[in-house]
Design a protein around this motif. Structure first.
Motif, PDB file in Angstrom:
ATOM      1  N   VAL A  58      34.029  35.661  28.509  1.00 31.89           N
ATOM      2  CA  VAL A  58      34.511  35.508  27.143  1.00 31.89           C
ATOM      3  C   VAL A  58      33.313  35.739  26.220  1.00 31.89           C
ATOM      4  O   VAL A  58      32.305  35.038  26.330  1.00 31.89           O
ATOM      5  CB  VAL A  58      35.104  34.090  26.909  1.00 31.89           C
ATOM      6  CG1 VAL A  58      35.527  33.920  25.457  1.00 31.89           C
ATOM      7  CG2 VAL A  58      36.270  33.839  27.859  1.00 31.89           C
ATOM      8  N   PRO A  59      33.408  36.756  25.336  1.00 34.20           N
ATOM      9  CA  PRO A  59      32.292  37.033  24.438  1.00 34.20           C
ATOM     10  C   PRO A  59      31.836  35.782  23.694  1.00 34.20           C
ATOM     11  O   PRO A  59      32.649  34.971  23.257  1.00 34.20           O
ATOM     12  CB  PRO A  59      32.866  38.083  23.473  1.00 34.20           C
ATOM     13  CG  PRO A  59      33.940  38.761  24.274  1.00 34.20           C
ATOM     14  CD  PRO A  59      34.534  37.665  25.129  1.00 34.20           C
ATOM     15  N   ARG A  63      30.826  33.054  31.008  1.00 36.27           N
ATOM     16  CA  ARG A  63      31.875  32.909  32.021  1.00 36.27           C
ATOM     17  C   ARG A  63      32.675  31.631  31.792  1.00 36.27           C
ATOM     18  O   ARG A  63      32.109  30.562  31.641  1.00 36.27           O
ATOM     19  CB  ARG A  63      31.271  32.845  33.415  1.00 36.27           C
ATOM     20  CG  ARG A  63      30.723  34.144  33.903  1.00 36.27           C
ATOM     21  CD  ARG A  63      30.223  33.966  35.337  1.00 36.27           C
ATOM     22  NE  ARG A  63      29.499  35.145  35.743  1.00 36.27           N
ATOM     23  CZ  ARG A  63      28.484  35.158  36.578  1.00 36.27           C
ATOM     24  NH1 ARG A  63      28.065  34.013  37.114  1.00 36.27           N
ATOM     25  NH2 ARG A  63      27.893  36.276  36.892  1.00 36.27           N
ATOM     26  N   VAL A  64      33.994  31.771  31.797  1.00 35.84           N
ATOM     27  CA  VAL A  64      34.894  30.629  31.660  1.00 35.84           C
ATOM     28  C   VAL A  64      35.736  30.571  32.928  1.00 35.84           C
ATOM     29  O   VAL A  64      36.389  31.560  33.287  1.00 35.84           O
ATOM     30  CB  VAL A  64      35.807  30.771  30.421  1.00 35.84           C
ATOM     31  CG1 VAL A  64      36.828  29.650  30.357  1.00 35.84           C
ATOM     32  CG2 VAL A  64      34.973  30.824  29.146  1.00 35.84           C
ATOM     33  N   ARG A 136      45.743  32.564  30.801  1.00 38.13           N
ATOM     34  CA  ARG A 136      46.197  32.474  29.415  1.00 38.13           C
ATOM     35  C   ARG A 136      46.127  31.032  28.913  1.00 38.13           C
ATOM     36  O   ARG A 136      45.615  30.753  27.826  1.00 38.13           O
ATOM     37  CB  ARG A 136      47.632  33.004  29.323  1.00 38.13           C
ATOM     38  CG  ARG A 136      48.241  32.923  27.957  1.00 38.13           C
ATOM     39  CD  ARG A 136      49.707  33.410  28.012  1.00 38.13           C
ATOM     40  NE  ARG A 136      50.348  33.248  26.758  1.00 38.13           N
ATOM     41  CZ  ARG A 136      50.906  32.128  26.304  1.00 38.13           C
ATOM     42  NH1 ARG A 136      50.888  31.042  27.046  1.00 38.13           N
ATOM     43  NH2 ARG A 136      51.474  32.067  25.127  1.00 38.13           N
ATOM     44  N   THR A 137      46.654  30.115  29.707  1.00 32.80           N
ATOM     45  CA  THR A 137      46.649  28.702  29.331  1.00 32.80           C
ATOM     46  C   THR A 137      45.230  28.183  29.170  1.00 32.80           C
ATOM     47  O   THR A 137      44.908  27.489  28.197  1.00 32.80           O
ATOM     48  CB  THR A 137      47.417  27.866  30.375  1.00 32.80           C
ATOM     49  OG1 THR A 137      48.753  28.364  30.455  1.00 32.80           O
ATOM     50  CG2 THR A 137      47.424  26.396  30.018  1.00 32.80           C
ATOM     51  N   LYS A 138      44.371  28.533  30.108  1.00 35.15           N
ATOM     52  CA  LYS A 138      42.976  28.077  30.071  1.00 35.15           C
ATOM     53  C   LYS A 138      42.275  28.613  28.815  1.00 35.15           C
ATOM     54  O   LYS A 138      41.563  27.868  28.129  1.00 35.15           O
ATOM     55  CB  LYS A 138      42.252  28.533  31.334  1.00 35.15           C
ATOM     56  CG  LYS A 138      40.819  28.137  31.420  1.00 35.15           C
ATOM     57  CD  LYS A 138      40.674  26.674  31.697  1.00 35.15           C
ATOM     58  CE  LYS A 138      39.238  26.343  32.005  1.00 35.15           C
ATOM     59  NZ  LYS A 138      39.065  24.968  32.404  1.00 35.15           N
ATOM     60  N   LEU A 139      42.478  29.883  28.512  1.00 31.80           N
ATOM     61  CA  LEU A 139      41.836  30.463  27.334  1.00 31.80           C
ATOM     62  C   LEU A 139      42.380  29.857  26.044  1.00 31.80           C
ATOM     63  O   LEU A 139      41.619  29.588  25.119  1.00 31.80           O
ATOM     64  CB  LEU A 139      41.988  31.981  27.336  1.00 31.80           C
ATOM     65  CG  LEU A 139      41.160  32.682  28.409  1.00 31.80           C
ATOM     66  CD1 LEU A 139      41.490  34.164  28.447  1.00 31.80           C
ATOM     67  CD2 LEU A 139      39.671  32.469  28.176  1.00 31.80           C
ATOM     68  N   LEU A 140      43.679  29.623  25.993  1.00 32.30           N
ATOM     69  CA  LEU A 140      44.238  28.955  24.811  1.00 32.30           C
ATOM     70  C   LEU A 140      43.650  27.555  24.647  1.00 32.30           C
ATOM     71  O   LEU A 140      43.312  27.145  23.534  1.00 32.30           O
ATOM     72  CB  LEU A 140      45.762  28.893  24.901  1.00 32.30           C
ATOM     73  CG  LEU A 140      46.496  30.203  24.657  1.00 32.30           C
ATOM     74  CD1 LEU A 140      47.983  30.047  24.957  1.00 32.30           C
ATOM     75  CD2 LEU A 140      46.276  30.689  23.235  1.00 32.30           C
ATOM     76  N   ASP A 141      43.514  26.834  25.759  1.00 34.16           N
ATOM     77  CA  ASP A 141      42.904  25.503  25.706  1.00 34.16           C
ATOM     78  C   ASP A 141      41.479  25.588  25.181  1.00 34.16           C
ATOM     79  O   ASP A 141      41.060  24.775  24.365  1.00 34.16           O
ATOM     80  CB  ASP A 141      42.891  24.849  27.089  1.00 34.16           C
ATOM     81  CG  ASP A 141      44.265  24.397  27.552  1.00 34.16           C
ATOM     82  OD1 ASP A 141      45.202  24.370  26.728  1.00 34.16           O
ATOM     83  OD2 ASP A 141      44.401  24.084  28.757  1.00 34.16           O
TER      84      ASP A 141
END
Length: 151
Positions: A58-59, A63-64, A136-141
Motif C-alpha cells: 500500500v503506497p 506491506r499490509v 478488501r475488508t482489511k484495506l477498508l479497515d
C-alpha cells in the motif's frame, strides 16, 4: 482471518490424486519471503504445516497483511490466470512445509483433462473470491482506522 477454502477437500478424489502426482514437498523457514507481489507466478502450494501471511503493498504504508493461511490452504492462485503474476506477496509466518506444484505443468494437465481443469479452476476461483473479499475488508479497515475518506 483465515481463508476457509480447502482446495484438496473440494476436489473429487480422482482429480486430487492426479494433482498430487505433480507435487513435491518443500520447506520454508520462518520469515522466508515466498514470493513478491507482481513477480512471475510459476508455482503454487498447498500448506501442509505452518502459517503463511499474505500481504499487499500500500503506497505510503508499505506491506499490509491481508490474510493468514494455514494447514490445507492453497497458497497462490495467480499462476492459473494470465498474466501469471502474483497479486499479493507471501511470507512464512512460521516454519512451513508444503506441497509445491509447477504452474506450467499443472496448466498443461488441466488443458489435457478438461474435467480436472474445470474442477481446479472452479475451486481456485472460490479461493480467489474469498481472498479478494478479505483483502478488501482489511484495506477498508486500514483506511477507516487512519481516517481516510473518499475511497
Amino acid at each position: 482471518m483465515t481463508s476457509t477454502s480447502r482446495l484438496m477437500t473440494v476436489l473429487p478424489a480422482s482429480h486430487r490424486d492426479r494433482l498430487m502426482d505433480l507435487a513435491r514437498d518443500v520447506f520454508f523457514p520462518q520469515d522466508t519471503r515466498i514470493f513478491e507481489e507482481e513477480s512471475p507466478a510459476d508455482k503454487f502450494w498447498i500448506i501442509h504445516t505452518g502459517t503463511v501471511s499474505l500481504d499487499l503493498h500500500v503506497p505510503q504504508r508499505g506491506r499490509v497483511m491481508v490474510d493468514t493461511l494455514e494447514v490445507g490452504d492453497l497458497l497462490g492462485w495467480s499462476w492459473l490466470f494470465p498474466p501469471h503474476r502474483w497479486h499479493f506477496g507471501a511470507e512464512a509466518f512460521s516454519p512451513v512445509r508444503a506441497h509445491e506444484f509447477d504452474a506450467v505443468t499443472a496448466r498443461k494437465v488441466c488443458e489435457s483433462d478438461h474435467e480436472l481443469g474445470l474442477a481446479l479452476a472452479s475451486s481456485v476461483a472460490e479461493v480467489l473470491a474469498t481472498r479478494l473479499e478479505v483483502a478488501r475488508t482489511k484495506l477498508l479497515d486500514q483506511y477507516m482506522l487512519h481516517g481516510t475518506v473518499g475511497i
